[in-house]
Structure formats: C-alpha cells, structure tokens
Write an enzyme that holds these catalytic residues in place. Structure first.
Site, PDB file in Angstrom:
ATOM      1  N   ARG A 130       0.820  -1.226   0.000  1.00 27.09           N
ATOM      2  CA  ARG A 130       0.000   0.000   0.000  1.00 27.09           C
ATOM      3  C   ARG A 130       0.847   1.267   0.000  1.00 27.09           C
ATOM      4  O   ARG A 130       0.461   2.289   0.553  1.00 27.09           O
ATOM      5  CB  ARG A 130      -1.002  -0.018   1.167  1.00 27.09           C
ATOM      6  CG  ARG A 130      -2.260  -0.823   0.822  1.00 27.09           C
ATOM      7  CD  ARG A 130      -3.164  -1.015   2.028  1.00 27.09           C
ATOM      8  NE  ARG A 130      -2.665  -2.032   2.930  1.00 27.09           N
ATOM      9  CZ  ARG A 130      -2.566  -1.897   4.227  1.00 27.09           C
ATOM     10  NH1 ARG A 130      -2.916  -0.758   4.793  1.00 27.09           N
ATOM     11  NH2 ARG A 130      -2.103  -2.878   4.962  1.00 27.09           N
ATOM     12  N   LYS A 152       4.820  11.541 -10.579  1.00 26.70           N
ATOM     13  CA  LYS A 152       4.283  10.800 -11.712  1.00 26.70           C
ATOM     14  C   LYS A 152       2.795  10.625 -11.506  1.00 26.70           C
ATOM     15  O   LYS A 152       2.347  10.339 -10.416  1.00 26.70           O
ATOM     16  CB  LYS A 152       4.921   9.407 -11.779  1.00 26.70           C
ATOM     17  CG  LYS A 152       6.429   9.420 -11.728  1.00 26.70           C
ATOM     18  CD  LYS A 152       7.002   9.764 -13.084  1.00 26.70           C
ATOM     19  CE  LYS A 152       8.511   9.853 -13.016  1.00 26.70           C
ATOM     20  NZ  LYS A 152       8.956  11.034 -12.269  1.00 26.70           N
ATOM     21  N   GLU A 185      16.388  19.876 -23.004  1.00 21.46           N
ATOM     22  CA  GLU A 185      15.365  20.210 -21.997  1.00 21.46           C
ATOM     23  C   GLU A 185      15.886  21.284 -21.034  1.00 21.46           C
ATOM     24  O   GLU A 185      15.105  22.023 -20.452  1.00 21.46           O
ATOM     25  CB  GLU A 185      14.917  18.947 -21.235  1.00 21.46           C
ATOM     26  CG  GLU A 185      14.347  17.844 -22.143  1.00 21.46           C
ATOM     27  CD  GLU A 185      12.821  17.838 -22.278  1.00 21.46           C
ATOM     28  OE1 GLU A 185      12.161  18.737 -21.726  1.00 21.46           O
ATOM     29  OE2 GLU A 185      12.303  16.914 -22.949  1.00 21.46           O
ATOM     30  N   LYS A 226      10.869  24.232 -12.808  1.00 23.37           N
ATOM     31  CA  LYS A 226       9.788  23.253 -12.958  1.00 23.37           C
ATOM     32  C   LYS A 226       8.976  23.150 -11.676  1.00 23.37           C
ATOM     33  O   LYS A 226       7.745  23.090 -11.719  1.00 23.37           O
ATOM     34  CB  LYS A 226      10.346  21.884 -13.357  1.00 23.37           C
ATOM     35  CG  LYS A 226       9.212  20.898 -13.615  1.00 23.37           C
ATOM     36  CD  LYS A 226       9.611  19.614 -14.292  1.00 23.37           C
ATOM     37  CE  LYS A 226       8.364  18.776 -14.569  1.00 23.37           C
ATOM     38  NZ  LYS A 226       8.697  17.405 -14.958  1.00 23.37           N
ATOM     39  N   GLU A 236      -4.331  25.496 -11.000  1.00 25.05           N
ATOM     40  CA  GLU A 236      -4.963  25.388 -12.319  1.00 25.05           C
ATOM     41  C   GLU A 236      -4.841  26.638 -13.188  1.00 25.05           C
ATOM     42  O   GLU A 236      -5.802  27.099 -13.780  1.00 25.05           O
ATOM     43  CB  GLU A 236      -6.429  24.940 -12.163  1.00 25.05           C
ATOM     44  CG  GLU A 236      -6.487  23.558 -11.548  1.00 25.05           C
ATOM     45  CD  GLU A 236      -7.881  22.947 -11.587  1.00 25.05           C
ATOM     46  OE1 GLU A 236      -8.804  23.626 -12.026  1.00 25.05           O
ATOM     47  OE2 GLU A 236      -7.992  21.789 -11.172  1.00 25.05           O
ATOM     48  N   ARG A 240       1.465  24.690 -16.610  1.00 26.57           N
ATOM     49  CA  ARG A 240       2.242  23.472 -16.813  1.00 26.57           C
ATOM     50  C   ARG A 240       2.374  23.123 -18.297  1.00 26.57           C
ATOM     51  O   ARG A 240       3.363  22.509 -18.718  1.00 26.57           O
ATOM     52  CB  ARG A 240       1.600  22.319 -16.041  1.00 26.57           C
ATOM     53  CG  ARG A 240       2.515  21.131 -15.901  1.00 26.57           C
ATOM     54  CD  ARG A 240       2.017  20.114 -14.891  1.00 26.57           C
ATOM     55  NE  ARG A 240       3.010  19.052 -14.780  1.00 26.57           N
ATOM     56  CZ  ARG A 240       3.164  18.270 -13.725  1.00 26.57           C
ATOM     57  NH1 ARG A 240       2.403  18.411 -12.683  1.00 26.57           N
ATOM     58  NH2 ARG A 240       4.089  17.341 -13.707  1.00 26.57           N
ATOM     59  N   ASN A 244       5.570  21.910 -22.343  1.00 25.72           N
ATOM     60  CA  ASN A 244       5.497  21.175 -23.607  1.00 25.72           C
ATOM     61  C   ASN A 244       6.063  21.947 -24.782  1.00 25.72           C
ATOM     62  O   ASN A 244       5.923  21.518 -25.930  1.00 25.72           O
ATOM     63  CB  ASN A 244       4.040  20.801 -23.913  1.00 25.72           C
ATOM     64  CG  ASN A 244       3.519  19.766 -22.956  1.00 25.72           C
ATOM     65  OD1 ASN A 244       4.279  18.929 -22.460  1.00 25.72           O
ATOM     66  ND2 ASN A 244       2.237  19.823 -22.655  1.00 25.72           N
ATOM     67  N   HIS A 247       7.331  20.168 -27.831  1.00 22.75           N
ATOM     68  CA  HIS A 247       6.965  18.758 -27.719  1.00 22.75           C
ATOM     69  C   HIS A 247       5.892  18.315 -28.721  1.00 22.75           C
ATOM     70  O   HIS A 247       5.802  17.126 -29.010  1.00 22.75           O
ATOM     71  CB  HIS A 247       6.534  18.417 -26.289  1.00 22.75           C
ATOM     72  CG  HIS A 247       7.698  18.228 -25.356  1.00 22.75           C
ATOM     73  ND1 HIS A 247       8.574  19.252 -25.045  1.00 22.75           N
ATOM     74  CD2 HIS A 247       8.162  17.137 -24.693  1.00 22.75           C
ATOM     75  CE1 HIS A 247       9.502  18.798 -24.222  1.00 22.75           C
ATOM     76  NE2 HIS A 247       9.281  17.512 -23.986  1.00 22.75           N
ATOM     77  N   HIS A 251       7.163  15.418 -30.723  1.00 20.71           N
ATOM     78  CA  HIS A 251       6.571  14.075 -30.638  1.00 20.71           C
ATOM     79  C   HIS A 251       6.220  13.521 -32.011  1.00 20.71           C
ATOM     80  O   HIS A 251       6.374  12.328 -32.268  1.00 20.71           O
ATOM     81  CB  HIS A 251       5.316  14.084 -29.756  1.00 20.71           C
ATOM     82  CG  HIS A 251       5.636  14.011 -28.292  1.00 20.71           C
ATOM     83  ND1 HIS A 251       4.784  14.491 -27.324  1.00 20.71           N
ATOM     84  CD2 HIS A 251       6.704  13.516 -27.629  1.00 20.71           C
ATOM     85  CE1 HIS A 251       5.331  14.302 -26.129  1.00 20.71           C
ATOM     86  NE2 HIS A 251       6.498  13.707 -26.287  1.00 20.71           N
ATOM     87  N   HIS A 265      14.643  11.555 -27.727  1.00 20.48           N
ATOM     88  CA  HIS A 265      13.581  12.476 -27.274  1.00 20.48           C
ATOM     89  C   HIS A 265      14.079  13.930 -27.232  1.00 20.48           C
ATOM     90  O   HIS A 265      13.438  14.831 -27.766  1.00 20.48           O
ATOM     91  CB  HIS A 265      13.049  12.041 -25.908  1.00 20.48           C
ATOM     92  CG  HIS A 265      12.071  13.027 -25.325  1.00 20.48           C
ATOM     93  ND1 HIS A 265      10.805  13.194 -25.852  1.00 20.48           N
ATOM     94  CD2 HIS A 265      12.176  13.922 -24.312  1.00 20.48           C
ATOM     95  CE1 HIS A 265      10.177  14.141 -25.165  1.00 20.48           C
ATOM     96  NE2 HIS A 265      10.985  14.603 -24.229  1.00 20.48           N
TER      97      HIS A 265
HETATM   98 MG    MG Z   1      10.344  16.021 -22.613  1.00 20.31          MG
END
Ligand code: MG
Length: 366
Positions: A130, A152, A185, A226, A236, A240, A244, A247, A251, A265
């Site tokens: 747990r 994460k 990055e 970051k 909110e 964030r 990107n 990206h 991507h 990447h």
């Molecule tokens: Mg990245």
C-alpha cells in the site's frame, strides 16, 4: 534568473507539492553521501536498490559502498537496459523482488537510473504494501532536470519521492549524444520562461557539458523553474502546458522515426523548439532574428535544428500532420501549440490553424 539555495558542496531545491515536500540535492560527488543522507532521513530503514544493467556497471558499486558505510542493508534489483523495461512484466518482477527482500513500510526503495528506472521504481514503490517511500538518484541529465520534479501521475495518483539526490558527476559517464539530448530540456527552461538563463547558457554551456560548477547551477535553475510551474499549476493556471514547448512538433518527429535511435527524445524536442520559434516568427509574433538566436544556440551544442538533419529522413507532411492530430485533438481545424513572443516568453495558443501548420511544415522540406 532564479538563484537556488547553495550550501557547502551542494545546492538544495525544495519541492512542495500535494502537501508533500521534499528536497532535490544537487552537487558533484553526492553519491558517496547516499547512505548518510538516507540514515539522516530515516534511521534504521532498509533499502531496495533498483537499477539497470548499464547504470549498474558504472555506479552500483559506489552506491552500495555508500549505503554499506552508513550501515544500511540493501537488496539489489537490476533490470535490463532501455525502454523495454517499461513493461508490466518488469514492473511485476520489481514488485516481487521488493517483497522477497522483505522491504516493509518504513523502509525505502531507491531508484538509481534514468527516467525509465525512476518511473519503474516509483510505480513499484507506490504499489507494494500500500505504498512505500522512495528516493530518486537520477543518472541522466534529462532525469535530473525533468523527471525528478513534479511526481508521476499513476492512474490518477501522484507518488512523489521523499528525496532526490542529483550527483552531477554521474553524468560524466553518459554518451555525449545522450547528454546533448538532455541539454535540449535544459535550454527549454530558458526558452520558455527565463531569457536571462538562456543568455547565461549561451555563455556557459561548455562548462555545463564539461561538468564544472555551471552544470550544477543549470540543473538547479531547471529544477526550481519546474517546481515553481508545477506548484502554481496546482491552482490550475494551465502554466504546466508551457513545459510542452517543442513537444508537439517533437513528438510527431519522434513518432515519425518510430521512437528509434535515429532521433532521441531531447533531439526531437530541440527540433520541435526550433519549429515552434520559426512558426512564431512566421506568424510575426517574434522577429526572425530572435528565432535564429534560439536555433543558433541549439546548433552550437550539436543538436539537430533542421528536419533535414535527421538521419534516414522523416515521413512527409501528411503523416506528420496525422501524428500531430493524434497527439493534440483538433477542434474545428484548430490546434493547441506552445508559441513564443520572444526568448523566455512562451504562451499557450489554442486557436492555431491546422492549415497554417501544414503550410509551414511543407516549407521545411523545401
Ligand atoms: Mg520532454
């Protein structure tokens, strides 16, 4: 430019998220203090040390010696290298090994490796008994600046480390190409929100690559940037999304190369950032010279900055547009991109005309 706290031989960046605070300690040679730091954090804890084969070759002996010198008992869990270990099979094996090593609540999982190991060990720690606490010892530049901050999202649950130890000397053993990819990055933080940091990188990047004091400083600036963005985004603001930058194009190019060694990447992010700047210049949001300055720096460190730089080529405009559409939902022909009004002035543009992006990409192949 943010000035992180510096104490003695290391820099400390505090991260306070989801009511859980932890420190990222950054400095050269910190791995030797791993045992002492864990002992200070949690006396009597045992450790499951999760790593991969290539990191083990370079750094496992030093990590185990550091733990042993502090009297900490450690079980070693080594998985194969690479993205292949991002699988349920490997995840299951790591969880079973943690249980077999009799790691109990109150003990710690230590992730010694790059992003894949950080995710795998963090996910396993969150899942066994747990939830076990874990310590991250990131061994790639990308993991030190990126994946060690902000937690994460695991099926809706955030699992944060209790401490991150970023030993900048561990990056000395990285292949140059991988270090450069991680550097994309680093430059991203300057390009998206900190013009002074970008100007500083233009002057000091060689020392960042060579492992001098500039490396520690650059990593600390990125972690703090970051941490600030992620903390503000809990309210909110949507900030964030700025992380990107580069990206969306990146991507699509990465996917177009089949996520292969042809384009790492960070290399895709470098290209994507150049495209975001050029597209912003095309829309007259910034001067062409400003976009050229961003490109010139990334090119100077040896990162790819033209689609034509990609070995083996990339698919055409149609496939790239399909990949962009898969990544970002197209709403009535409009796409969301991170664009720029200058170096250090990224913003979220959610009304970008897909036809305009297509015309811009077509120009890149001429
Ligand atoms: Mg990245």
């Amino acid at each position: 430019m943010t000035a992180p706290l510096r104490s003695g031989e290391s820099t400390v960046v505090p991260v306070a998220l989801n009511e859980r605070a932890y420190d990222i300690v950054i400095g050269r040679g910190l791995l030797a203090s791993l045992g002492a730091r864990i002992k200070a954090l949690r006396a009597g804890a045992r450790v499951a040390l999760v790593t991969d084969e290539s990191v083990a070759r370079h750094h496992l002996a030093a990590a185990e010696a550091a733990l042993k010198s502090a009297g900490i008992e450690a079980a070693r869990i080594t998985v194969p290298d690479g993205e292949g270990s991002k699988s349920y099979g490997t995840f299951e094996k790591v969880c079973e090994a943690i249980v077999a090593a009799r790691i109990e609540r109150g003990d710690l999982v230590v992730a010694l490796g790059g992003g894949v190991i950080g995710d795998l060990a963090g996910f396993a720690a969150a899942s066994v008994r747990r939830g076990l606490d874990y310590v991250q010892v990131p061994t790639t530049l990308l993991a030190q600046v990126d994946s060690s901050v902000g937690g994460k999202n695991l099926v809706g649950a955030f699992h944060q480390p209790v401490m991150v130890i970023a030993d900048t000397a561990l990056l000395d053993t990285l292949p140059k190409r991988q270090f450069r990819a991680g550097y994309a990055e680093v430059a991203k933080y300057g390009l998206l929100g900190d013009a002074a940091f970008f100007a500083w990188l233009e002057k000091n990047w060689q020392d960042v690559f060579n492992g001098g004091p500039a490396r520690e400083h650059a990593i600390a600036v990125c972690c703090r940037a970051k941490a600030g963005i992620v903390a503000r985004d809990e309210r909110e603001t949507g900030e964030r999304a700025l992380l990107n930058l580069g990206h969306t194009f990146g991507h699509a190019l990465e996917a177009g190369c089949g996520f292969s060694d042809r384009l790492l990447h960070g290399e895709a992010v470098a290209l994507g950032m150049v495209l975001a700047f050029d597209f912003s210049a095309r829309k007259r949001l910034i001067a062409a010279a400003e976009a050229e300055r961003a490109r010139a720096h990334l090119a100077a460190v040896g990162l790819p900055t033209h689609i034509k730089d990609i070995a083996g080529g990339v698919p055409g405009v149609d496939e790239l547009m399909d990949l962009i559409a898969q990544d970002k939902k197209v709403k009535r022909g409009k796409l969301t991109f991170i664009l720029v009004r200058g170096i250090g002035q990224a913003f979220i543009a959610n009304d970008v005309d897909a036809a305009e992006v297509r015309a811009f990409l077509a120009e890149q192949f001429k």
